[in-house]
Write an enzyme that holds these catalytic residues in place. Structure first.
Site, mmCIF file in Angstrom:
data_model
loop_
_atom_site.group_PDB
_atom_site.id
_atom_site.type_symbol
_atom_site.label_atom_id
_atom_site.label_comp_id
_atom_site.label_asym_id
_atom_site.label_seq_id
_atom_site.Cartn_x
_atom_site.Cartn_y
_atom_site.Cartn_z
ATOM 1 N N GLY A 142 0.808 -1.212 0.000
ATOM 2 C CA GLY A 142 0.000 0.000 0.000
ATOM 3 C C GLY A 142 0.846 1.268 0.000
ATOM 4 O O GLY A 142 0.552 2.228 -0.714
ATOM 5 N N THR A 143 1.896 1.267 0.779
ATOM 6 C CA THR A 143 2.735 2.462 0.887
ATOM 7 C C THR A 143 3.371 2.817 -0.456
ATOM 8 O O THR A 143 3.318 3.968 -0.907
ATOM 9 C CB THR A 143 3.837 2.239 1.948
ATOM 10 O OG1 THR A 143 3.202 1.942 3.195
ATOM 11 C CG2 THR A 143 4.712 3.466 2.102
ATOM 12 N N ASN A 192 -8.586 3.867 8.202
ATOM 13 C CA ASN A 192 -8.124 2.683 8.919
ATOM 14 C C ASN A 192 -8.395 2.749 10.420
ATOM 15 O O ASN A 192 -8.508 1.724 11.072
ATOM 16 C CB ASN A 192 -6.628 2.459 8.666
ATOM 17 C CG ASN A 192 -5.814 3.737 8.757
ATOM 18 O OD1 ASN A 192 -6.102 4.712 8.060
ATOM 19 N ND2 ASN A 192 -4.824 3.743 9.606
ATOM 20 N N GLN A 225 -8.012 -0.284 3.096
ATOM 21 C CA GLN A 225 -8.948 -0.808 4.098
ATOM 22 C C GLN A 225 -10.307 -1.157 3.508
ATOM 23 O O GLN A 225 -11.049 -1.954 4.087
ATOM 24 C CB GLN A 225 -9.147 0.208 5.231
ATOM 25 C CG GLN A 225 -7.936 0.405 6.109
ATOM 26 C CD GLN A 225 -7.567 -0.829 6.916
ATOM 27 O OE1 GLN A 225 -8.366 -1.741 7.118
ATOM 28 N NE2 GLN A 225 -6.335 -0.870 7.394
ATOM 29 N N SER A 237 -3.379 -3.391 -0.749
ATOM 30 C CA SER A 237 -2.306 -4.067 -0.030
ATOM 31 C C SER A 237 -2.733 -5.495 0.283
ATOM 32 O O SER A 237 -3.870 -5.734 0.707
ATOM 33 C CB SER A 237 -1.997 -3.319 1.263
ATOM 34 O OG SER A 237 -1.089 -4.068 2.040
ATOM 35 N N GLY A 238 -1.821 -6.446 0.098
ATOM 36 C CA GLY A 238 -2.153 -7.856 0.311
ATOM 37 C C GLY A 238 -2.448 -8.214 1.756
ATOM 38 O O GLY A 238 -3.398 -8.924 2.053
ATOM 39 N N HIS A 239 -1.628 -7.688 2.682
ATOM 40 C CA HIS A 239 -1.717 -8.186 4.058
ATOM 41 C C HIS A 239 -2.914 -7.652 4.836
ATOM 42 O O HIS A 239 -3.146 -8.076 5.960
ATOM 43 C CB HIS A 239 -0.406 -7.946 4.811
ATOM 44 C CG HIS A 239 -0.137 -6.529 5.229
ATOM 45 N ND1 HIS A 239 -0.378 -6.096 6.510
ATOM 46 C CD2 HIS A 239 0.343 -5.459 4.550
ATOM 47 C CE1 HIS A 239 -0.024 -4.807 6.602
ATOM 48 N NE2 HIS A 239 0.416 -4.406 5.427
ATOM 49 N N THR A 255 12.241 -7.613 -10.655
ATOM 50 C CA THR A 255 11.685 -8.946 -10.876
ATOM 51 C C THR A 255 10.451 -9.139 -10.006
ATOM 52 O O THR A 255 10.459 -8.812 -8.821
ATOM 53 C CB THR A 255 12.742 -10.019 -10.557
ATOM 54 O OG1 THR A 255 13.863 -9.795 -11.418
ATOM 55 C CG2 THR A 255 12.203 -11.423 -10.772
ATOM 56 N N CYS A 315 2.783 6.711 20.577
ATOM 57 C CA CYS A 315 3.795 7.127 21.527
ATOM 58 C C CYS A 315 4.839 7.947 20.797
ATOM 59 O O CYS A 315 5.633 7.422 20.028
ATOM 60 C CB CYS A 315 4.452 5.916 22.176
ATOM 61 S SG CYS A 315 5.491 6.365 23.557
#
Ligand SMILES: *Cc1c(COP(=O)(O)O)cnc(C)c1O
Length: 409
Positions: free
Chosen positions: A72-73, A152, A180, A200-202, A238, A326
């Site tokens: 995604g980034t 998100n 998302q 994004s895959g994850h 690749t 934080c």
């Protein structure tokens, strides 16, 4: 005690079917898809199949509109930088105040290093985009609009189809971060004016380190990574073939599970929200009450330290995230909650529970069982006192005496 994972907006468990689909591409089918021999050919066919699976998930007109990236980034960065490059006379970007850092950090960098003017459109207390400010920012100076499909942190959904139409009127490109939203909301890109879209895959039970950028046919484009001519010259390097195959499979499964997401998973989310609000006073759901992702519950507990809550939940085997980051030793509410002007003591007590198809009723039961004790304990320790304010007061952003509650000091 079985751990309970309620942080699916951060990342998801790879579906075992995805793992199975990927495995042969490390061993039997290890070839380079660009190679002109048998080893590459079978891999090339699998990459094409994955492209079709992603195409189906987002309703793109052509499979070649999808270029695989590292996530995604990279997709977000590529879209924005490409637009500035193909339209050198346009030097402005329109985005929202609540984008993912993949967009906001890049925009801040471009502002500082290239003198690009960035319009960060504000949102209201439910996280909805200020449409008047959006319209006002749209001029022929704008190269690209980048507004996420869904947030998100809160799950608030933006009306990207309409926003894209408005961007067209001034000749700007329209990009959306749909990381998302994909797999949770139906998409039919071919019937929209959206030019580019990030995935994004994850975030949808696929592997990490793989994603895609949709680029509508005919949209001028410059690649970010220079090198070979992979992905029709849109992304050199690749191909990550196991990742691509896994992402394709994950996209196919996400499409199949979309109904489950919007019925069963949504019901779990709704039951958690309702149960929490019944049990705990002075708490409210952040984000748009109607236009919201079916899996996301972001709840602000007034006068209750979010990070403390997250830690105590963690000790109970429950994983979720808090709305505070934080930074420099202090816990500041996230940029999203700050942009929504959520009163400070409530924003500090925000917790995000994000569900997926892996969750069940017992997960909700467990959270409802342990949270009241945790909140009570933390509220008793709070330096802000134990009272807290009613949900109505908090939602309107006003303190008990009509003061803006977020003005500290
Ligand atoms: C996770 C996320 C990203 C980043 O995707 P990666 O594949 O982790 O780089 C971008 N945008 C949103 C909205 C996200 O939730």
């Amino acid at each position: 005690m079985r751990p309970i994972y309620l942080d699916n907006n951060a990342t998801t468990r790879v579906d075992p079917e995805v793992v199975q689909a990927m495995l042969p591409f490390f061993t039997d089918h290890f070839g380079n898809p660009s190679s002109m021999h048998g080893f590459g050919a079978s891999v090339g066919a699998a990459v094409k199949e994955a492209r079709r699976q992603v195409q189906a998930l987002i309703g793109a007109e052509y499979d070649h509109e999808i270029a695989f990236t590292s996530g995604g980034t990279e997709s977000d960065n590529t879209a924005i930088l490409s637009a500035l490059e193909v339209m050198p006379r346009r030097t402005e970007i329109v985005t929202s105040a609540v984008e993912h850092p993949a967009v906001l950090t890049l925009c801040a960098h471009l502002e500082k290093t290239r003198g690009v003017k960035v319009h960060r459109i504000p949102v209201d207390s439910q996280g909805r985009l200020d449409l008047d400010a959006y319209r006002a920012a749209l001029t022929p100076h704008v190269a690209i609009v980048s507004i996420m499909w869904a947030n998100n942190e809160t799950g608030t959904i933006f009306p990207v189809v309409e926003l894209a139409e408005l961007a067209k009127e001034v000749g700007a490109l329209f990009h959306t971060d749909a990381v998302q939203a994909a797999g949770k909301l139906p998409m039919d890109l071919k019937s929209t004016a959206i030019d580019m879209l990030s995935l994004s895959g994850h975030k949808l039970h696929g592997p990490k380190g793989i994603g895609a950028l949709y680029v509508r046919r005919g949209v001028r484009f410059r690649s970010l990574i220079k090198g070979g001519y992979q992905e029709r010259d849109r992304r050199a390097g690749t191909e990550n073939t196991p990742g691509i195959v896994g992402f394709g499979k994950a996209a196919e499964l996400a499409l199949n599970f979309m109904d489950d997401e919007n019925t069963r998973v949504k019901a779990l989310r709704d039951r958690l929200e309702k149960g929490l609000l019944q049990r705990i006073p002075n708490a409210f759901v952040t984000g748009d009450s109607l236009e919201r992702l079916p899996n996301t519950a972001n709840i602000a507990f007034d006068i209750c330290e979010g990070e403390g809550m997250r830690l105590l939940l963690h000790r109970e085997g429950i994983a979720c995230s808090s709305g505070s980051a934080c930074s420099s030793g202090s816990l500041e509410p996230s940029h999203v909650l700050r942009a929504m002007n959520i009163p400070y003591t409530a924003a500090r007590g925000a917790i995000r529970f994000s569900f997926s198809r892996d969750n069940g009723e017992e997960d909700v039961d467990r959270v409802l069982e342990v949270i009241p004790g945790i909140v009570e304990k933390l509220r008793a320790l709070s330096p802000f006192g134990t009272g807290g304010r009613s949900a109505e007061e908090l939602r309107s952003g006003l303190g008990p005496r009509g003061r803006r509650a977020d003005s500290r000091s």
